[in-house]
Design an enzyme around this catalytic site. Structure first.
Site, PDB file in Angstrom:
ATOM      1  N   ASP A  76       2.474   1.222   0.804  1.00 18.23           N
ATOM      2  CA  ASP A  76       3.148   0.982   0.034  1.00 18.23           C
ATOM      3  C   ASP A  76       2.051   0.457  -0.873  1.00 18.23           C
ATOM      4  O   ASP A  76       2.781  -0.217  -2.266  1.00 18.23           O
ATOM      5  CB  ASP A  76       4.775   1.142  -0.531  1.00 18.23           C
ATOM      6  CG  ASP A  76       5.600   1.707   0.390  1.00 18.23           C
ATOM      7  OD1 ASP A  76       5.120   3.149   1.006  1.00 18.23           O
ATOM      8  OD2 ASP A  76       6.441   1.424   1.126  1.00 18.23           O
ATOM      9  N   GLU A  81       8.533  11.262  -5.193  1.00 22.44           N
ATOM     10  CA  GLU A  81       8.791   9.692  -4.842  1.00 22.44           C
ATOM     11  C   GLU A  81       7.283   8.991  -4.954  1.00 22.44           C
ATOM     12  O   GLU A  81       6.484   9.292  -5.719  1.00 22.44           O
ATOM     13  CB  GLU A  81       9.163   8.832  -3.655  1.00 22.44           C
ATOM     14  CG  GLU A  81       8.425   9.002  -2.604  1.00 22.44           C
ATOM     15  CD  GLU A  81       9.070   8.952  -1.190  1.00 22.44           C
ATOM     16  OE1 GLU A  81      10.248   8.729  -0.997  1.00 22.44           O
ATOM     17  OE2 GLU A  81       8.585   8.908  -0.524  1.00 22.44           O
TER      18      GLU A  81
END
Length: 493
Positions: free
Chosen positions: A14, A179
Site C-alpha cells: 500500500d 478502496e
C-alpha cells in the site's frame, strides 16, 4: 516483459508517496507490527533508504494482541504548509471511534505528533488533499452500509471535525472492493485514483475525474489503467497506486504487487511489495509506462550485534513495541524478556529476498528462546533452544509438529540457522513450492539439518491476510541474551 524488481522488497504494501523539493518520501502499511508506518526516502525513485517509523510510542497507537493483518491499513503521506502529514487507519481502533487518525511532523524522521482522530468516518484507506483555498479534504473507503463506496469530507486538521457532511464521490467501475482512494487537484480537474478488484489476482488501478467535488466523477475510458490480471507476468496483484509529480513536471506512480512462485495458483511468501512506474498524460488521463524506471537488484544483507544505543528501525514487535521486552545487555548483545509483561516477546524483521539465510546465537541460561520465520501465530517454522536442546518445529494451522531434536554439548552455544532455498524443479521444469525452508544448527564446527520444508505453508495464499514473512527471535519464558542476528540475501552465511 516489464521489469520485476520492486523498489521496496518484502512486506511493504500500500505505498503512498509525496515529494518535497528533490526528495521523495514513501510510506507503507505495517498492520499488526510495531513500530508502525515505515518511512523511506529517495532522490531518484529507484534507490530508497529507510528513515524512521512514524508510530513509535503508545501515545500514537495502543499496543494490542497482534491480531493477524489488523492494525495499520493503507496510510497516505502528503506535505502541506511546511509540514508532513500522515493519515491512516488503525482497524483496532474502529470500535472505539478512533479508526482514522492524522499525525504531522516538520521532519519526516520525526518526531511525529500524537494523533488527531477523524470522528464519523467509519472505514479504511484514508487520503488527505488540500484544495487551492487551503481546505483539507479527507477521502476514505466507507464501511458504513448506509453510505457505501468512496466518501469525502472537508476536515479541520486541528480537531478532526468535519466542516461539511461527507459526500459520495464515486463507486468505482464495478469491480469488487473499490478502496485505496487518492484525491488530486491537477490543472482544472479533481482526479480520484482507486484500487479495485481485491488485492489478489484481480487487483487493478482505476481513475475518474470531475471539474469539482460537487459534480459527478466520470471514469477514464481506458480503465483499469494498470493491472496484470490474466497476464503472464512475474509480478501479479498490481494495484493500490499513488501519483507523484517529478521536479521536471513529468509524473510517476508507486503501486503494490507480489511475485508468486510455484505451480497454480502461485504462492507469494514475502508479502506485497512496492513498485514504481512512469506516468504519461494522454488526453487528460494518466497512462502508466512500466518500462521507464530500471530498479537494480539490491543487497539487503545485514548483521546486527545490538551494540548501538537504540534498535535499528527494521526491528519490529508483534502488537508490542520492542522496547517493552528488549533491552541492551550490560555484557553486550540484547536481552529479550518474556516475563517483562504479558504478551509476545518477539523481535522480528522482514524477509526481503527470494532466497536468503538467517542465523542467530543466543544464551538461554535463564530462559527458553525460539528462532523462527512466521506469517502469523499459526503458520511458522522455528528452532527452540532451552540451553541444552534444540528442537525444530513446524506449525501449519492447528498442527504443531516436532521434526527433530539435537542435544548441545555443555558449555557450547549453537548457531541456529534458517534458509529459504530455491525449490527442486519437477521433471518438466516447473516447481511445486515457492521455496523450501531449511531448519538447521551449527555446533562445535558441525552442521546438522533438521530438513527442508515446503514454503507454501508460509505463504499468503495458504495463511491468508495481508502481510508477509518476518523472522526473528522470541523469548518463550524467562530471559535470553541475543549475541547477534545475521541475514544474507543468499543461502549461505
Amino acid at each position: 516483459m516489464t521489469p520485476t524488481e520492486p523498489i521496496l522488497a518484502g512486506f511493504y504494501p500500500d505505498p503512498s508517496i509525496c515529494r518535497v523539493g528533490e526528495t521523495y518520501y514513501l510510506i507503507t502499511s505495517s498492520f499488526e507490527y510495531l513500530p508502525g508506518i515505515p518511512i523511506h526516502t529517495s532522490t531518484d525513485l529507484v534507490e530508497w533508504h529507510f528513515v524512521a517509523n512514524a508510530l513509535t510510542r503508545t501515545g500514537q497507537i495502543a499496543e494490542h494482541g497482534g491480531y493477524p493483518s489488523a492494525g495499520i491499513f493503507a496510510p497516505t503521506i502528503r506535505h502541506h504548509a511546511g509540514r508532513f502529514w500522515i493519515i491512516g487507519t488503525d482497524v483496532n481502533g474502529i470500535p472505539l471511534g478512533q479508526g482514522h487518525f492524522l499525525i504531522h511532523a516538520t521532519d519526516a524522521a520525526g518526531p511525529w505528533s500524537d494523533p488527531v482522530y477523524i470522528s464519523g468516518a467509519m472505514g479504511i484507506d484514508p487520503d488527505i488533499a488540500w484544495d487551492r483555498e487551503g481546505t483539507a479534504h479527507v477521502t476514505w473507503c466507507s464501511l458504513n452500509p448506509d453510505e457505501p463506496s468512496i466518501l469525502s469530507a472537508p476536515v479541520d486538521t486541528e480537531t478532526g471535525a468535519f466542516i461539511a457532511p461527507p459526500r459520495q464521490l464515486w463507486q468505482g467501475t464495478g469491480l469488487s472492493f473499490p478502496e485505496g482512494p487518492h484525491l488530486y487537484q491537477i490543472d482544472d480537474w479533481w482526479y480520484l485514483l482507486l484500487a479495485e478488484g481485491g488485492t489478489e489476482r484481480g487487483h487493478a488501478v482505476t481513475i475518474a475525474r470531475s471539474p469539482s467535488l460537487d459534480d459527478p466523477f466520470d471514469a477514464a475510458p481506458s480503465n483499469p489503467i494498470l493491472s496484470h490480471r490474466s497476464l503472464p507476468h512475474e509480478v501479479q496483484n498490481t494495484g493500490h497506486a499513488d501519483l507523484v509529480e517529478l521536479p521536471d513536471g513529468t509524473w510517476a506512480a508507486v503501486h503494490l504487487g507480489v511475485r508468486p512462485r510455484g505451480q497454480t495458483p502461485g504462492f507469494h511468501v514475502n508479502g506485497r511489495e512496492s513498485f514504481v512506474v512512469g506516468i504519461d498524460w494522454v488526453d487528460g488521463w494518466p497512462v502508466p509506462d512500466e518500462t521507464r524506471f530500471t530498479v537494480p537488484p539490491t543487497d539487503r544483507s545485514f548483521t546486527d550485534r545490538f551494540d548501538a544505543t537504540a534498535l535499528h528501525g527494521r526491528w519490529l514487535g508483534v502488537g508490542r513495541f520492542p522496547e517493552t521486552f528488549a533491552r541492551p545487555a550490560p555484557e553486550g548483545g540484547l536481552v529479550i524478556d518474556a516475563e517483562s509483561r504479558p504478551g509476545r516477546a518477539m523481535l522480528a524483521a522482514r524477509a526481503t529476498d527470494a532466497v536468503w539465510a538467517a542465523s542467530t546465537r543466543f544464551d538461554a541460561a535463564t530462559g527458553v528462546g525460539r528462532f523462527l520465520v512466521r506469517i502469523d501465530d499459526t503458520h511458522w517454522y522455528g528452532l527452540t533452544y532451552d540451553g541444552s536442546t534444540v528442537e525444530a518445529t513446524i506449525a501449519i494451522g492447528p498442527i504443531e509438529h516436532s521434526v527433530g531434536q539435537w542435544s548441545v554439548s555443555p558449555g557450547s552455544v549453537p548457531t541456529l540457522l534458517m534458509r529459504a532455498k530455491a525449490p527442486r524443479p519437477l521433471p518438466h521444469g516447473a516447481t511445486s513450492e515457492p521455496d523450501l525452508v531449511e531448519l538447521a544448527l551449527e555446533s562445535e564446527g558441525t552442521e546438522h539439518s533438521f530438513g527442508e520444508f515446503d514454503g507454501r505453508y508460509l505463504s499468503t495464499e495458504v495463511a491468508g491476510g495481508f502481510t508477509g514473512r518476518v523472522f526473528g527471535v522470541q523469548a518463550l519464558s524467562g530471559r535470553i541474551r541475543v549475541d547477534e542476528i545475521r541475514y544474507a540475501a543468499e543461502t549461505s552465511l
